[in-house]
Design a protein around this motif. Sequence first.
Motif, mmCIF file in Angstrom:
data_model
loop_
_atom_site.group_PDB
_atom_site.id
_atom_site.type_symbol
_atom_site.label_atom_id
_atom_site.label_comp_id
_atom_site.label_asym_id
_atom_site.label_seq_id
_atom_site.Cartn_x
_atom_site.Cartn_y
_atom_site.Cartn_z
ATOM 1 N N THR A 79 -3.912 9.379 3.749
ATOM 2 C CA THR A 79 -4.936 9.262 2.690
ATOM 3 C C THR A 79 -5.400 7.737 3.050
ATOM 4 O OG1 THR A 79 -3.337 10.125 1.080
ATOM 5 C CG2 THR A 79 -4.761 8.503 0.273
ATOM 6 N N MET A 80 -4.538 6.712 3.742
ATOM 7 C CA MET A 80 -4.938 5.612 4.118
ATOM 8 C C MET A 80 -6.303 5.828 4.981
ATOM 9 S SD MET A 80 -4.851 2.297 3.489
ATOM 10 C CE MET A 80 -5.271 0.773 4.306
ATOM 11 N N VAL A 81 -6.201 6.612 6.018
ATOM 12 C CA VAL A 81 -7.395 6.823 6.847
ATOM 13 C C VAL A 81 -8.476 7.381 5.973
ATOM 14 C CG1 VAL A 81 -8.201 8.446 8.578
ATOM 15 C CG2 VAL A 81 -5.936 7.396 8.849
ATOM 16 N N ILE A 108 0.819 -1.176 0.031
ATOM 17 C CA ILE A 108 -0.096 -0.006 0.207
ATOM 18 C C ILE A 108 0.734 1.353 -0.036
ATOM 19 C CG2 ILE A 108 -1.914 1.297 1.368
ATOM 20 C CD1 ILE A 108 -2.484 -1.429 2.356
ATOM 21 N N PHE A 109 1.694 1.427 0.821
ATOM 22 C CA PHE A 109 2.716 2.565 1.104
ATOM 23 C C PHE A 109 3.630 2.636 0.135
ATOM 24 C CE2 PHE A 109 1.025 1.450 5.068
ATOM 25 C CZ PHE A 109 -0.015 2.420 5.324
ATOM 26 N N ASP A 110 4.501 1.479 -0.147
ATOM 27 C CA ASP A 110 5.725 1.475 -1.097
ATOM 28 C C ASP A 110 5.504 1.426 -2.510
ATOM 29 O OD1 ASP A 110 7.678 1.755 1.081
ATOM 30 O OD2 ASP A 110 7.123 -0.353 1.605
ATOM 31 N N ASP A 111 4.450 0.722 -2.815
ATOM 32 C CA ASP A 111 4.213 0.270 -4.165
ATOM 33 C C ASP A 111 3.080 1.304 -4.804
ATOM 34 O OD1 ASP A 111 5.905 -1.823 -4.525
ATOM 35 O OD2 ASP A 111 4.397 -3.239 -3.848
ATOM 36 N N LEU A 139 -5.735 -1.704 11.908
ATOM 37 C CA LEU A 139 -5.479 -1.114 10.559
ATOM 38 C C LEU A 139 -3.799 -1.135 10.437
ATOM 39 C CD1 LEU A 139 -6.137 0.590 8.248
ATOM 40 C CD2 LEU A 139 -6.112 2.623 9.623
ATOM 41 N N ARG A 140 -3.048 -0.958 11.415
ATOM 42 C CA ARG A 140 -1.914 -1.024 11.339
ATOM 43 C C ARG A 140 -1.102 -2.268 10.762
ATOM 44 N NH1 ARG A 140 -1.885 2.182 16.453
ATOM 45 N NH2 ARG A 140 -1.828 0.059 17.576
ATOM 46 N N ASP A 141 -1.861 -3.283 10.967
ATOM 47 C CA ASP A 141 -1.334 -4.467 10.270
ATOM 48 C C ASP A 141 -1.369 -4.825 8.765
ATOM 49 O OD1 ASP A 141 -0.122 -5.219 12.713
ATOM 50 O OD2 ASP A 141 -2.188 -5.969 13.554
ATOM 51 N N LEU A 142 -2.236 -3.702 8.132
ATOM 52 C CA LEU A 142 -2.678 -4.081 6.891
ATOM 53 C C LEU A 142 -1.602 -3.435 5.899
ATOM 54 C CD1 LEU A 142 -6.380 -3.225 7.101
ATOM 55 C CD2 LEU A 142 -5.348 -5.377 7.403
ATOM 56 N N ARG A 143 -0.588 -3.986 5.278
ATOM 57 C CA ARG A 143 0.391 -3.606 4.355
ATOM 58 C C ARG A 143 0.215 -3.868 2.972
ATOM 59 N NH1 ARG A 143 4.755 -2.079 7.724
ATOM 60 N NH2 ARG A 143 4.047 -1.699 9.913
#
Length: 307
Positions: A84-86, A74-77, A105-109
Amino acid sequence: MTPAPTSTPLSPEAEQELREQLKRCSPETLQAAIRYRITRDADGVSVIVLGIIERFLDPELRPRLRDGGDDLRIFDDLGIDSLTMVEVVMLVEEVLQIKINNDELRDLRTIGDIKTYIDCRLKGLPLPERPVHVHVAEILTLMPQQPPFLFVQEATLRSDEARGTYKIAGNEFFLEGHFKNNPVFPASIMIEALGQLAVLFLLKAKRPELTSSVSSARIFFTSCDGVRCSRVCRPQDVLTLVVKPKRIKHPLALFSGHIMCANERVAFAEEISLTFDYMQPGETNGNGGNGNSAGHGAPTPISTTNP
């Protein structure tokens, strides 16, 4: 057993509210959301979630989401930042009429993490095991391998697999001669990277077969079988590494592994075999060294390039 979906008519007001919420999403996303509200069938929810994520992406990144798989980060690619994720989560909550816990939510990568999480929530299934995320600073502390011969830059560990990444920088020392004017990442180093990820799994993952803390100075490569490589990788390629434990019984651990790049399979190993031992009283991991046990009769530390 999950009960069969039932149809509930959608009022004109509710449909109009959905249209307003998803006005910047694709028509397919809106139609999938309307179907979900009517049938409550969770099987079509991934279309809604991907459509909402796409709405928040920069236009040039949207093809990457459409063409990529569940391993997309989600973050890197995809370049989605935390704020934005929120926004994505808030819109998913409104459309699917669910609540998402911030701690979870913190575990969703990855895209796959999001799909699995929402599918479990909607079907009333237990949430999957919370993964352990290991960043580069901790990897440097834990691993016996160190730069310039460390090929795992971040990792996510579960009890049944480890996933890691390595971006080929282009300045790796061995690329100067592999090959002349045509830098190609060696296939043997790819298998080395899988072996290193297996080492990290033994050091960090939780498995009932591991009855104590594994010593980073006592993990050694023994064999690798069924290796196949199918794609050339070059500087700036990002390698996604995956290893899965097949059998672990002290002092032997067997893994299978594969590598993906740009949604293509790059390499596969049917079986990677490591020997390991537990830490002795007073011993600690995290020495930051090369993991050698020279002078103690130990074999050479894991290096699939030098069996």
